[in-house]
Write an enzyme that holds these catalytic residues in place. Structure first.
Site, mmCIF file in Angstrom:
data_model
loop_
_atom_site.group_PDB
_atom_site.id
_atom_site.type_symbol
_atom_site.label_atom_id
_atom_site.label_comp_id
_atom_site.label_asym_id
_atom_site.label_seq_id
_atom_site.Cartn_x
_atom_site.Cartn_y
_atom_site.Cartn_z
ATOM 1 C CB VAL A 27 25.598 65.166 51.855
ATOM 2 C CG1 VAL A 27 24.301 65.311 51.065
ATOM 3 C CG2 VAL A 27 25.478 64.068 52.895
ATOM 4 C CG ASP A 31 -1.504 48.860 19.301
ATOM 5 O OD1 ASP A 31 -1.810 47.681 19.043
ATOM 6 O OD2 ASP A 31 -2.284 49.806 19.128
ATOM 7 C CG ASP A 58 -2.414 49.331 23.413
ATOM 8 O OD1 ASP A 58 -2.142 48.158 23.147
ATOM 9 O OD2 ASP A 58 -2.796 50.149 22.571
ATOM 10 C CD GLU A 100 28.120 70.669 47.051
ATOM 11 O OE1 GLU A 100 27.339 70.415 46.115
ATOM 12 O OE2 GLU A 100 29.091 69.947 47.326
#
Length: 1034
Positions: A342, A386, A731, A821
């Site tokens: 992991v 739009d 919208d 890590e």
């Protein structure tokens, strides 16, 4: 309770029954409650509202709603209807609790993987504690660290993200507080939420429409529908039914729209959630958020990691069982391998990289609400934009003038340097006088120092445009008006379609009056008998009528709103000073006038939009216009900004060019296509998808909010990543449905902002291009960061594999892995987010979400089995070197683990016959942890340098262009030195001081990594499309 339930269902169905009675239809849906009907309900809301109130006569309306067009409802019936239908308010949905929002931050793909890893560590801790294993605490620390990483990054994501989108809450700002109602013949004010269907209400300029209302009487009534339909121009409201669609007809006023001027009286036909605005609100809140592409990519990555982790873990669990380990011990090994696989630092890396890009975008006026939306914009392949306020300025501006039989382009700049006509022309002076005097708009006071284009004007959009143009050309329009006092006026109305005013002349020696008129060009022309040409009045014969018609059609074809202007000097004899002009009796001439010219106006495109659209086209992004405005106007704006490119033709254009009927033209020959709302209503989903596939350049006009949503869904069916831009209430459903919704920060409604994932603070469509570029860059850089992060998983994993299979003393501890890590490698990994693009990424096509994955097979194979393998060799070389120099030769280390870890054995002999106590062996084991740690870190420096590019040579990219990366490498080395040589580290984190030569052992491997990758890149550049490119380019 029965009435309450009826009200709930009435709001859900939002449609009339067969007889037109809406309540009857509601009762039929009574059994349709529950979660299983949610999708059906949403599909029903997507359908157009089928009401016929605009087509009914007054008598039919009175009968339908049991009301009177003069006296209104009775108070008793109104009370019954209020009880039946509920208040005239938008019903908010059940809000999401804050703890649920926070929990979602802790339950993403990577988060779930890390939770599982933490649980495995705790299980391993429990098993080892029961066996009395001295390494038990390592697993506990690892579990706590994993939990801390998930919680901290979850808090960070929760802080970054705006509070949960609550669509309907923003619509509350649109609800008026008071309404004037007539009941039982009496007029009084009530709270707007007390209105019911059938109520007779009155409205005036400045009010908001309190419900959906059928107009019965109107005088000069204009409303602003721009936020609802996208039309910039004020819309006239009158009692006549002018269109079969309730959205197009003039005799329906919509809930929450603003009354600009005039007065009106009408009957309430819909309230609350059953109104058009309520339907949009329900539709927007009912649309579920789509998973972002980056979330899908991370899920895909988690699947790969979990699969490989379980595969390796299961393999070595079987191996451990076969070579004699107990089941519990083999299970501990299985868990250790899964956890080692992991990438604990990856979650923090991804979060920080996205946050940095979001911060970068914020400095360029793009505020990101959802961090994952940063990358989504880079994946975008279709932008549904739009028109009003997004591509255009939402500000009507004078565009062209026609006088003296010439069309002139209007210059609306302050210095007037681009004006193309002679301002000393007598005809121009007459036209300018008419457009200035026949105008009710006025500047708000105290703005003399403000540039004319930015001044606030009280008046409708057209008159505002004319006033500003007059101010720019004349210099002081308001002062000019004062020199021509107004004595009489007829405001514009839908029947006459003109506005007229009469003024005294500025010359005191000339006692005449001048009558000026503006309005619909054909209506104005029919009241004229002459035309001004070069200051001379000439008879308006057939020649000049044809010239007028040619100019009118030419300007109208540009999608511009055209007004005609004329004047007449009234004789002193018939209309002496002080004459009592009467607008009711019309005791003055309204025919025989002199035509002065035409003025056309348009809501102009933003200056930066054409270039932005071109950049999108270059980047392989398709821009589609979706607007509620008129098809001609929409097409003209689309052509002017490049959505319809030069030379592209629609089916209608081809038919006109070939002079054949439209149905004889092959639709596939037309590159462009303009579809209006009525056509879209008759199309089934497959036809719409086919139209989108056939025509590269699309414009949708006169679309409803429901249709905008359907268009977005159709684009997504074609596999597109869709971005939607907009600013209006209309919208919001499409913004919510899109893969990324982009709202305007200045002109945008609260509803649009809440539904969107990104907000443009400067309302500039061009900012989207910046967002796309940053999104593409972060995808590339995330790929590099992930490749860098994954590489060290192999040198972190292989020590456990060798430990299990070969039974050597453990080369690398859990705590050491955590420091790699979450400490030393985080900064270089994040620094890759600052890396510049290798090439012009805006000249590449958008990535294919199904093919161009964030983590693909070449990336995993290259990181794990090539660079990762080299790092593993470096680590074991350094490990065995350190062991050998302390007396433990490699062959002796094989199978040594059981004796090495026996804490009762205090006289274990090394290769030289020296005896080692358990404490001394533990000290040496911690030294090996540190050596292996340093080896990984030295190789990771080479790794981060090769990750600067995926195709170009690192020399081409430059080593020092990314200063953040250089600082990160220096910081990484400093952290390594601190952990090795800071006093107290052996007792706290198991780091030991090591010899200088052990720092040098991995350096040749680092050089090998760099040279190996340069060869890979050279092959990729030299052999595009080859096996080498396909297998080694990630």
């Amino acid at each position: 309770m029965g009435k309450a339930e009826n009200y709930e269902l009435y709001q859900v169905e939002l449609g009339p029954g067969p007889s037109g009675d809406m309540a009857a239809k509601m009762s039929k849906k009574k059994a349709g409650r529950g979660g299983g009907k949610r999708k059906e309900k949403l599909e029903n809301m997507k359908k157009e509202m089928e009401i016929n109130d605009h087509q009914l006569s007054v008598a039919e309306l009175e009968q339908k709603y049991q009301t009177s067009a003069t006296k209104g409802l009775s108070a008793s019936l109104a009370a019954e209807l209020l009880l039946r239908d509920g208040p005239n308010a938008l019903r908010p949905p059940r809000g999401t609790p804050e703890y649920v929002k926070f929990a979602r931050q802790l339950a993403g793909g990577l988060q779930c993987l890390m939770w599982v890893a933490a649980a495995i560590c705790l299980i391993a801790f429990a098993i080892q504690a029961s066996e009395g294993d001295l390494t038990t605490d390592d697993n506990l620390y690892l579990a706590l660290a994993l939990i801390a990483v998930v919680v901290v990054t979850g808090c960070f994501g929760y802080y970054q993200e705006f509070k949960s989108t609550n669509i309907i809450a923003s619509f509350k700002n649109l609800v008026p507080q008071q309404a004037t109602v007539i009941r039982d013949g009496d007029k009084f004010q009530i709270n707007a939420d007390q209105l019911v269907v059938g109520d007779l209400v009155e409205m005036k300029g400045g009010d908001r429409v309190p419900a959906d209302i059928r107009i019965l009487q109107a005088q000069g009534r204009k409303v602003d529908n721009s936020s609802l339909t996208g039309e910039s121009e004020p819309q006239t409201r009158s009692p006549e039914c002018t269109h079969e669609s309730p959205l197009e007809t003039r005799n329906i006023a919509f809930f929450s729209t603003m009354c600009l001027e005039g007065t009106a009286q009408g009957l309430v036909v819909n309230t609350g959630d059953r109104t058009i605005i309520g339907r949009i609100a329900s539709l927007a809140s009912g649309v579920e958020n789509e998973k972002t592409p980056i979330a899908i990519e991370i899920e895909h990555f988690v699947d790969i990691i979990a699969g490989l982790a379980i595969l390796f873990g299961a393999t070595f669990f079987i191996v451990a069982m076969c070579i004699g380990y107990t089941f519990l011990r083999a299970m501990v090994f299985f868990m250790a391998i899964v956890v080692a696989y992991v990438p604990e630092g990856l979650l923090a890396t991804v979060t920080v990289c996205l946050s940095l890009t979001a911060k970068r975008l914020a400095s360029k006026n793009c505020v990101v609400k959802n961090l994952e939306a940063v990358e989504t914009l880079g994946s975008t392949s279709v932008i549904c934009s739009d028109k009003t306020g997004t591509l255009t300025q939402n500000r009507m501006t004078v565009s062209h003038l026609w006088f003296d039989n010439h069309i002139h382009s209007a210059d609306t700049t302050e210095d007037q340097s681009g004006q193309t006509f002679d301002q000393s022309s007598e005809t121009w002076r007459a036209l300018c006088r008419v457009l200035t005097l026949c105008n009710r708009a006025a500047f708000k006071s105290g703005q003399d120092a403000v540039p004319v284009p930015k001044r606030i004007v009280i008046g409708d959009a057209s008159e505002t445009a004319l006033l500003k143009f007059s101010e720019l050309t004349l210099g002081n329009a308001m002062g000019y008006r004062e020199r021509f006092p107004k004595v009489c006026e007829i405001p514009f109305n839908s029947t006459n379609k003109f506005q007229l005013s009469i003024h005294t002349l500025e010359d005191p020696r000339d006692p005449r009056h001048v009558l000026v008129m503006k309005g619909a060009p054909e209506r104005v022309l029919e009241r004229c008998s002459s035309i001004l040409i070069k200051g001379q009045e000439l008879p308006l014969d057939e020649q000049w009528r044809e010239a007028f018609q040619t100019a009118y059609l030419s300007l109208g074809g540009l999608g511009e709103r055209v007004l005609g202007f004329c004047q007449l000097y009234l004789s002193e004899k018939d209309y002496p000073p002080g004459y009592a002009f009467d607008v009711e009796a019309m005791n003055f001439p309204t025919s025989g006038l002199s035509f002065a010219g035409l003025v056309s106006m348009i809501d102009p495109p933003r200056a930066t939009v054409p270039d932005a659209v071109l950049k999108c086209r270059t980047a392989g992004i398709r821009v589609i216009m979706v607007t509620g405005d008129h098809p001609i106007t929409a097409k003209a704006i689309a052509a002017s900004v490049g959505i319809i490119s030069e030379g592209s033709e629609t089916v209608e254009d081809i038919a006109a060019r070939l002079r054949v009927p439209v149905d004889q033209v092959n639709r596939k020959d037309a590159r462009a296509c303009v579809i209006n709302g009525m056509q879209l209503k008759d199309m089934d989903p497959s036809e719409l998808v086919e139209a989108l596939r056939t025509h590269p350049e699309m414009v949708f006009a006169r679309t409803s909010p429901q249709q905008k949503l359907v268009i977005v869904e159709s684009c997504q069916r074609l596999g597109a990543i869709v971005a939607v831009t907009g600013d209006g209430v209309n919208d919001s459903p499409a913004l919510k449905k899109a893969d990324i919704g982009v709202a305007m920060g200045i002109a945008g409604s609260d509803a649009a902002k809440n539904a969107a994932d990104m907000i443009l603070l400067d309302d500039n469509f061009a900012s989207i291009v910046t967002g796309v570029e940053q999104g593409r860059l972060i995808f590339d850089n995330l790929k590099k960061s992930i490749a860098y992060t994954l590489t060290k998983n192999i040198p972190e994993l292989t020590p456990y594999l060798i430990y299990i299979t070969v039974s050597v003393p453990l080369p690398l501890g859990c705590i050491t892995i955590l420091f790699i890590e979450l400490c030393t490698d985080i900064f270089p990994s994040v620094s890759l987010a600052y890396e510049k693009a290798e090439s012009d990424i805006m000249h590449l096509r958008p990535r294919n979400p199904k093919r161009d994955r964030l983590v693909n097979e070449p990336l995993a194979a290259y990181s794990y089995f090539q660079i990762g393998a080299i790092q593993s060799f470096a680590g074991f070389t350094d490990y065995f070197t350190a062991m050998a120099q302390e007396g433990w030769f490699p062959l002796l280390c094989v199978g040594l683990r059981p004796q090495w870890e026996n804490h009762h054995l205090q006289d274990l002999q090394d290769s030289y016959g020296q005896e080692w106590t358990f404490g001394q062996r533990l000290y040496q084991q911690y030294t090996c942890y540190t050596v292996f740690f340093i080896s990984i870190e030295m190789c990771q420096i080479a790794d981060v340098l090769i990750r600067k590019t995926r195709r170009l040579s690192a020399f081409q990219q430059g080593f020092f262009r990314n200063r953040i990366l250089v600082i990160a490498i220096v910081f990484q080395v400093c952290i390594g030195c601190f952990l090795c040589y800071c006093p107290g580290m052996p007792n706290i984190f198991n780091f030991m001081p090591i010899r200088f030569q052990w720092w040098l052992v991995p350096m040749p491997f680092g050089l090998l990594i760099f040279v190996y990758d340069e060869i890979r890149k050279l092959g990729v550049r030299c052999c595009p499309g080859s096996w080498w490119d396909q297998e080694l380019y990630y």
